[in-house]
Design an enzyme around this catalytic site. Structure first.
Site, PDB file in Angstrom:
ATOM      1  N   THR A 148       0.820  -1.217   0.000  1.00 39.85           N
ATOM      2  CA  THR A 148       0.000   0.000   0.000  1.00 39.85           C
ATOM      3  C   THR A 148       0.848   1.259   0.000  1.00 39.85           C
ATOM      4  OG1 THR A 148      -1.788  -1.143   1.155  1.00 39.85           O
ATOM      5  CG2 THR A 148      -1.790   1.258   1.239  1.00 39.85           C
TER       6      THR A 148
ATOM      7  N   GLY B 189     -11.042  -2.947   6.220  1.00 33.78           N
ATOM      8  CA  GLY B 189      -9.593  -2.988   6.075  1.00 33.78           C
ATOM      9  C   GLY B 189      -8.838  -2.129   7.060  1.00 33.78           C
TER      10      GLY B 189
ATOM     11  N   GLU C 251      -6.678  -5.568  11.349  1.00 33.80           N
ATOM     12  CA  GLU C 251      -6.152  -6.850  10.903  1.00 33.80           C
ATOM     13  C   GLU C 251      -7.038  -7.992  11.405  1.00 33.80           C
ATOM     14  OE1 GLU C 251      -3.581  -7.091   8.940  1.00 33.80           O
ATOM     15  OE2 GLU C 251      -2.833  -5.035   9.060  1.00 33.80           O
TER      16      GLU C 251
ATOM     17  N   ASP D 281       0.341  -0.621  19.235  1.00 35.29           N
ATOM     18  CA  ASP D 281       0.681   0.237  18.101  1.00 35.29           C
ATOM     19  C   ASP D 281       0.846   1.686  18.546  1.00 35.29           C
ATOM     20  OD1 ASP D 281       0.596   0.752  14.966  1.00 35.29           O
ATOM     21  OD2 ASP D 281      -0.796   2.179  15.888  1.00 35.29           O
TER      22      ASP D 281
ATOM     23  N   LYS E  74       4.354   4.303  18.772  1.00 30.38           N
ATOM     24  CA  LYS E  74       4.368   5.681  18.253  1.00 30.38           C
ATOM     25  C   LYS E  74       4.668   6.677  19.367  1.00 30.38           C
ATOM     26  CE  LYS E  74       0.989   4.502  14.674  1.00 30.38           C
ATOM     27  NZ  LYS E  74      -0.432   4.597  14.260  1.00 30.38           N
TER      28      LYS E  74
END
Length: 426
Positions: A13, A187, A190, A201, A205
């Protein structure tokens, strides 16, 4: 006009988006950088995969040496994902004296300082703007616009999947399971959503943001992490009735002369800008002693937004090459700050307790909170269902240490259960 050769690891992507922008905006990029950027080669896992949306003017193989040993390639772009394989590729690229641009947040959070040292030793650039908040230029903002300011807090919505789920629960009244399924169908999530919904996640960050904002070098174990999988639609409805939205926030802030780093659901006042950030969008708020509070808002992921951040890094490498200033670290701010103690981490709290609907139950609860020296600004009881009443409390500022006393006491209390506990963001 000079030509800069680019080698691309990964053509999914983001990689496809990088090629699209380079091809469609070639003239504009050349005018701004004084150089023509050309993708010379791409290395992928599956060379037989059908790829559309780009003009394929370069070879695609599965052999890293085709890029790493190619003298016509000056910049390596890593958008392949993973940690160990990407780390090996980037180390080899840096040691081959090739500049590197990556969007790999997990890798940078875990091994970033090692890679920075290797880049410095080889006099090449290592940039990773796209690793945090997709298309939002937060890292470059912290390094350039806050150079002379002292940041007191950086906080925000930095995971689009969890924000999409919470938006669907709040706006469309879906259950957590329904909202997660919708995120997967679209989408945004996951098949195994653990990394997003359990806060990991966002934690990766936040580690990078903390490094840029405060010059510290935290690891994952330094971050207090709580995800959204235990949230219920009832929690969201109760919070809304009290004037709050629930958002998964990453918050790094200076507390006295220490640093607190946390990812957790927070109650955000409905009139606060963060409460209006919906679906997969991200927003990062920065508090500076001089500038006050600013907020950057935009898409946190996606093909072109993330690719645009990669292109921003590429143009910076091109500028460094033109000025012969390559090898400067993306972020040179470094200082030692201890982690804040539980007694230093204070906030107002939203607390939900379930109790048996018996005489004296409310008295028992208030007594437990009084023993921990926590007082309420609001306290309400919902009608009992199946003999269980739901108590909702908003407290005055209380520390994590005080909450730990409450949690320990309630574990041994008969008929009293701590259902939910969230900080209130202000």
């Amino acid at each position: 006009m000079s030509e800069i050769g680019i080698g691309l690891f990964g053509l999914g992507t983001v990689g496809t988006g990088v090629v699209k922008i380079l091809q469609e905006n070639a003239a504009q990029i050349a005018k701004r950088t004084g150089a023509k950027m050309v993708v010379k080669h791409a290395v992928v896992h599956n060379v037989n995969k059908t790829r559309s949306g780009i003009i394929n003017t370069f070879p695609i193989t599965d052999n890293p040496k085709d890029i790493l040993e190619n003298d016509s390639i000056e910049i390596v772009v890593e958008v392949m994902g993973s940690i160990d394989a990407a780390r090996d590729i980037i180390k080899r690229a840096l040691n081959a004296k090739k500049h590197v641009v990556t969007a790999n947040k997990d890798l940078i959070a875990i091994h970033g300082q090692e890679l920075v040292r290797i880049a410095h030793d080889n006099g090449v650039d290592l940039y990773y703007e796209a690793a945090v908040a997709g298309g939002i230029p937060i890292l470059r903002t912290l390094t350039s616009s806050f150079t002379a300011d002292e940041i007191s807090r950086v906080a925000g919505i930095i995971n689009g999947t969890s924000n999409f789920i919470l938006t669907q629960m709040a706006v469309n009244h879906l259950s957590y399971a329904q909202a997660l399924q919708l995120a997967q169908d679209k989408g945004f999530a996951e098949a195994d959503p653990t990394n997003d919904v359990e806060g990991f996640d966002a934690a990766y960050k936040l580690i990078i943001l903390s490094n840029f904002a405060f010059g510290v070098q935290p690891v994952l174990g330094d971050v207090n992490i709580k995800g959204i999988s235990d949230l219920t639609d009832t929690d969201i409805q109760d919070a809304h009735q009290l004037g709050f939205a629930i958002k998964l926030l990453g918050v790094a802030e200076r507390v006295d002369n220490a640093i607190s780093i946390e990812v957790a659901p927070h109650l955000v006042p409905l009139d606060h800008p963060l409460a209006t950030v919906h679906n997969e969008n991200n927003a990062v708020l920065v508090n500076g002693e001089s500038v006050g509070e600013i907020i950057l808002y935009g898409p946190g992921a996606g093909e072109l937004p993330t690719a645009n951040s990669v292109l921003s890094d590429l143009t910076n490498v091109a500028t460094d090459l033109a000025l012969n200033t390559s090898g400067r670290p993306f972020n040179s701010f470094n200082q030692d700050l201890p982690l804040a103690k539980p007694s230093q981490r204070k906030a107002r709290r939203f607390i939900v307790i379930e109790v048996k609907d018996t005489p004296g139950a409310m008295y028992s609860v208030t007594g437990i909170f009084a023993s921990a020296q926590i007082s309420f600004t609001d306290l309400k009881q919902s009608p009992a269902v199946n003999g269980i009443a739901r108590l909702i409390a908003i407290t005055h500022p209380a520390s994590d240490a005080q909450l730990n006393v409450i949690k320990t006491t309630l574990k041994n209390a008969d008929g009293i259960n701590l259902r939910s506990e969230y900080k209130i963001f202000s």
